[in-house]
Design a protein around this motif. Structure first.
Motif, mmCIF file in Angstrom:
data_model
loop_
_atom_site.group_PDB
_atom_site.id
_atom_site.type_symbol
_atom_site.label_atom_id
_atom_site.label_comp_id
_atom_site.label_asym_id
_atom_site.label_seq_id
_atom_site.Cartn_x
_atom_site.Cartn_y
_atom_site.Cartn_z
ATOM 1 N N CYS A 283 0.463 -1.081 0.095
ATOM 2 C CA CYS A 283 0.221 -0.190 -0.060
ATOM 3 C C CYS A 283 0.675 1.399 -0.067
ATOM 4 C CB CYS A 283 -0.362 -0.596 0.786
ATOM 5 S SG CYS A 283 -2.196 -1.047 1.431
ATOM 6 N N ALA A 284 1.764 1.321 1.350
ATOM 7 C CA ALA A 284 3.078 2.443 1.269
ATOM 8 C C ALA A 284 3.234 2.556 0.062
ATOM 9 C CB ALA A 284 3.384 2.141 1.868
ATOM 10 N N MET A 285 3.781 1.691 -1.211
ATOM 11 C CA MET A 285 4.301 1.297 -2.822
ATOM 12 C C MET A 285 3.361 2.376 -3.181
ATOM 13 S SD MET A 285 6.424 -1.980 -3.306
ATOM 14 C CE MET A 285 6.862 -2.903 -1.445
ATOM 15 N N MET B 295 7.912 5.783 8.709
ATOM 16 C CA MET B 295 7.587 4.759 9.422
ATOM 17 C C MET B 295 8.401 2.891 7.861
ATOM 18 S SD MET B 295 4.942 5.310 11.972
ATOM 19 C CE MET B 295 3.397 5.977 11.093
ATOM 20 N N ILE B 296 7.414 3.379 7.759
ATOM 21 C CA ILE B 296 7.496 1.875 6.062
ATOM 22 C C ILE B 296 8.583 1.499 5.684
ATOM 23 C CG2 ILE B 296 6.971 1.043 4.343
ATOM 24 C CD1 ILE B 296 4.557 0.630 6.030
ATOM 25 N N LEU B 297 9.550 2.457 5.864
ATOM 26 C CA LEU B 297 11.413 2.168 5.640
ATOM 27 C C LEU B 297 11.639 0.445 6.351
ATOM 28 C CD1 LEU B 297 12.215 5.973 5.157
ATOM 29 C CD2 LEU B 297 12.059 3.937 3.047
ATOM 30 N N PRO B 298 11.937 0.694 7.706
ATOM 31 C CA PRO B 298 12.056 -0.177 8.188
ATOM 32 C C PRO B 298 11.825 -1.477 7.818
ATOM 33 C CG PRO B 298 11.948 1.948 9.628
ATOM 34 C CD PRO B 298 11.344 1.550 8.576
ATOM 35 N N ILE B 299 9.894 -1.642 8.149
ATOM 36 C CA ILE B 299 9.246 -2.324 7.419
ATOM 37 C C ILE B 299 9.968 -3.172 6.280
ATOM 38 C CG2 ILE B 299 7.156 -4.194 7.435
ATOM 39 C CD1 ILE B 299 8.132 -2.055 9.993
ATOM 40 N N LEU B 300 10.326 -1.921 5.282
ATOM 41 C CA LEU B 300 10.451 -2.744 4.175
ATOM 42 C C LEU B 300 12.135 -2.995 3.907
ATOM 43 C CD1 LEU B 300 9.686 0.322 1.220
ATOM 44 C CD2 LEU B 300 8.348 -2.116 1.689
ATOM 45 N N VAL B 301 13.278 -3.235 4.624
ATOM 46 C CA VAL B 301 14.223 -3.464 5.212
ATOM 47 C C VAL B 301 14.457 -4.576 5.581
ATOM 48 C CG1 VAL B 301 16.866 -3.153 6.605
ATOM 49 C CG2 VAL B 301 15.721 -1.261 5.265
ATOM 50 N N GLY C 119 10.919 -0.872 16.088
ATOM 51 C CA GLY C 119 10.739 -0.019 17.658
ATOM 52 C C GLY C 119 11.441 1.075 16.990
ATOM 53 N N ILE C 120 12.345 0.770 15.859
ATOM 54 C CA ILE C 120 13.135 1.831 15.374
ATOM 55 C C ILE C 120 12.058 2.853 14.195
ATOM 56 C CG2 ILE C 120 14.633 2.710 13.379
ATOM 57 C CD1 ILE C 120 15.852 0.344 13.775
ATOM 58 N N ALA C 121 10.800 2.307 13.903
ATOM 59 C CA ALA C 121 9.966 2.911 13.267
ATOM 60 C C ALA C 121 9.533 3.730 14.467
ATOM 61 C CB ALA C 121 8.447 1.512 12.541
ATOM 62 N N ILE C 122 8.588 2.760 14.800
ATOM 63 C CA ILE C 122 8.041 3.989 16.301
ATOM 64 C C ILE C 122 8.557 4.986 16.854
ATOM 65 C CG2 ILE C 122 6.464 1.781 16.450
ATOM 66 C CD1 ILE C 122 7.208 1.614 19.056
ATOM 67 N N GLN D 229 -4.426 9.329 9.549
ATOM 68 C CA GLN D 229 -3.434 8.327 8.455
ATOM 69 C C GLN D 229 -2.333 7.518 9.472
ATOM 70 O OE1 GLN D 229 -1.157 8.512 5.216
ATOM 71 N NE2 GLN D 229 -2.867 6.984 4.167
ATOM 72 N N SER D 230 -0.969 8.854 10.067
ATOM 73 C CA SER D 230 0.366 8.152 10.260
ATOM 74 C C SER D 230 0.134 7.556 11.834
ATOM 75 C CB SER D 230 1.331 9.240 10.609
ATOM 76 O OG SER D 230 0.212 10.381 10.977
ATOM 77 N N PHE D 231 -1.060 8.340 12.553
ATOM 78 C CA PHE D 231 -0.917 8.104 13.938
ATOM 79 C C PHE D 231 -1.629 5.996 13.997
ATOM 80 C CE2 PHE D 231 -3.829 8.074 17.948
ATOM 81 C CZ PHE D 231 -2.471 7.719 18.299
ATOM 82 N N LEU D 232 -2.418 6.254 12.660
ATOM 83 C CA LEU D 232 -3.363 4.825 13.044
ATOM 84 C C LEU D 232 -1.897 3.356 12.450
ATOM 85 C CD1 LEU D 232 -6.875 5.434 11.356
ATOM 86 C CD2 LEU D 232 -5.674 5.108 13.375
ATOM 87 N N MET D 233 -0.607 4.383 11.006
ATOM 88 C CA MET D 233 0.100 3.575 10.816
ATOM 89 C C MET D 233 1.206 3.021 12.594
ATOM 90 S SD MET D 233 1.484 1.842 8.818
ATOM 91 C CE MET D 233 1.336 2.357 7.188
ATOM 92 N N HIS D 234 1.229 4.186 13.389
ATOM 93 C CA HIS D 234 2.186 4.075 14.449
ATOM 94 C C HIS D 234 1.247 2.825 15.109
ATOM 95 C CE1 HIS D 234 4.404 4.292 18.069
ATOM 96 N NE2 HIS D 234 2.659 5.290 18.241
ATOM 97 N N LEU D 235 -0.078 2.656 15.192
ATOM 98 C CA LEU D 235 -0.961 1.786 16.191
ATOM 99 C C LEU D 235 -0.846 0.527 15.810
ATOM 100 C CD1 LEU D 235 -4.027 4.033 17.082
ATOM 101 C CD2 LEU D 235 -2.349 3.295 18.783
#
Length: 520
Positions: A207-209, A268-274, A468-471, A488-494
């Motif tokens: 979705c982020a892509m 916030m998605i960048l660490p998840i992509l890695v 942990g890095i993303a949040i 959107q960003s707050f819900l992504m955090h949650l």
């Protein structure tokens, strides 16, 4: 009759009964009459209401949607489908811009509908399914401390809020915050297996892509496809298209409420992509995974550039420093890829890169830009600091009451801060800031400790560290925009917190590790 003949007849009778049961089980059951009548009446009611109360175009969209739901019912009415639909509504439909065409006295926004559907579905499941068990949240105590500080502030300011006519406004803010925080609980209850967790993270990253790609398109063409959803979905627009400019060009909004919110969400998605580049379920070959998620990282980074946000630079800087501290090899690899991308961006869009990166080198100009338009709407962050601290000095410990500040509309009684921490300080005082710090930082610390000391499997440690890095990066952004107002960003955090809760409570630990973070 001999014993042998009796046994043979008994076996034959048993075989006939078994065959009858098998035939009955394999023969499709016809729907009962009452079920057919109920479905027919329900469809008739929907058609009648749509024809009478809705425009023809929306009526057609509703009927087509119902048809699609019926045809895909075996796929849609599952827990994973509910999880992915909730995430899709958050990622693709801009908050505070669209609502369903149903008059209820308030805007029925799609993300709210999906949240309520998830809550109701889970409540019914817990009531009727004895096998369903509550999935531990892990971060219940930091969240409880934060909410307790807000409640203390509300009680301490109760009389003043009532006299000022702000009690209802404050209670509405509590309700809105409760709806948002429920995403942490609902997503955690839906994450019941490691495979589903990986599928969920892959879905968020894809979705982020997509959002990043269309943000780039928006930056080039000035056409935001997410502002065209009402053309083919049964949605009504609540607000007109916004516009933000920096460095003489338009900034991309994407599917967010503001370019800053878009950039923070993508960061916030960048660490998840890695993480997914190594552990994703698809593509199956590791080299293909690295190529696929490497391309995805380029798209997400391009979306961040299109938003032209200095806040994003701060977030990425904080995340890079944490990666350098805990996984230096990965940090240097990322830096080796990031430098050519930044150079390429500087050649293609020099004004944006100068505004985002090089402006940090000119400290005097950067500080001066934050003092512009003092006392006016949209003033620089530092310009708002002095009047905000003057308000804080009057009520330093318990603030003015959570949710009592109104910054838009005819009833506005305060100014926009672009600083969530300062906003909490004004509304809930020093006590509220302390609770807010616990809520934002304790989960990151728990995840990092789990990754370094407690996790038994390397993949779980890597996931805990990535979240942990993303949040932590998101926590750094709280000083630069009103996080609670950009959903959107707050819900992504949650949602990432919910995945972190799964890591802490559902993955194996080292034999000698203490049960840190396994509480409800």
């Amino acid at each position: 009759m001999t014993t042998t003949e009796s046994d043979a007849r008994t076996r034959a009778a048993s075989g006939e009964q078994a065959a009858a049961h098998t035939a009955e089980a394999t023969t499709p059951r016809r729907p009962r009459t009452w079920a057919i009548v109920s479905i027919a009446l329900g469809l008739a009611a929907v058609v009648l209401v749509s024809v009478v109360f809705l425009p023809p175009l929306i009526t057609g969209a509703v009927l087509l949607s119902l048809s699609a739901v019926f045809l895909l019912r075996r796929v849609l009415f599952t827990w994973p489908a509910l999880l992915f639909l909730l995430a899709a509504s958050i990622m693709f439909i801009p908050a505070r811009r669209y609502a369903l065409p149903i008059q209820l006295g308030f805007a029925l926004e799609p993300y709210r509908v999906m949240i309520f559907v998830a809550i109701i579905a889970l409540a019914v499941a817990f009531l009727v399914d004895r096998r369903r068990r509550w999935q531990p949240i892990a971060f219940g105590w930091p969240l409880g401390i934060f909410l307790a500080t807000l409640l203390v502030s509300f009680i301490a300011n109760g009389t003043r809020l009532v006299n000022a006519g702000l009690a209802t406004t404050s209670l509405s803010a509590f309700l809105q915050l409760g709806v948002l925080l429920s995403v942490l609980f609902t997503v955690r209850q839906l994450l019941t297996s490691e495979r589903l967790v990986l599928q969920f993270l892959m879905f968020l990253s894809w979705c982020a892509m997509i959002v990043g790609f269309f943000a780039i398109v928006e930056r080039v063409t000035r056409i935001n496809v997410f502002w065209m959803l009402s053309s083919f979905l049964p949605l009504v627009m609540l607000r007109d298209q916004g516009e933000a400019m920096r460095a003489g060009v338009n900034r991309a909004y994407g599917s967010a409420q503001h370019p800053i919110a878009l950039a923070v969400m993508l960061c916030m998605i960048l660490p998840i992509l890695v993480y997914l580049a190594k552990y994703a379920l698809w593509p199956r070959l590791e080299m293909n995974r690295r190529i696929f998620y490497g391309i995805g990282t380029v798209l997400v980074f391009g979306g961040i550039i299109a938003a032209i946000s200095r806040t994003a630079v701060v977030v990425m800087g904080v995340m890079f420093l944490l990666a350098l501290l805990f996984v230096p090899r990965v940090a240097f690899v990322l830096l080796a890829f990031a430098v050519p991308m930044v150079v390429l961006a500087a050649l293609v869009v020099p004004a944006q890169v100068d505004s985002m990166l090089l402006s940090f080198l000119d400290v005097d100009t950067l500080i001066a830009s934050q003092y512009t338009s003092a006392g006016m709407r949209g003033a620089g962050r530092l310009a708002d600091l002095a009047p905000a601290m003057a308000e804080v000095a009057r009520l330093p410990f318990f603030g003015q009451g959570f949710g009592s500040r109104i910054v838009v509309g005819d009833e506005a009684n305060s100014f926009i801060l672009d600083n969530q921490v300062l906003g909490i300080l004004m509304e809930s005082g020093a006590l509220g800031v302390a609770g807010f710090a616990v809520f934002m930082l304790a989960p990151a610390v728990m995840l990092v400790v789990f990754a370094l000391r407690t996790a038994r499997e390397r993949r779980h440690a890597a996931l805990a560290l990535a979240i942990g890095i993303a949040i932590t990066g998101y926590s750094a952004s709280l000083f630069f925009f009103d996080a609670f107002g950009f959903f959107q960003s707050f819900l992504m955090h949650l949602m990432l917190l919910a995945v972190g809760a799964w890591v802490l409570t559902a993955t194996p630990r080292r034999a000698s590790a203490a049960t840190v973070g396994a509480g409800p």
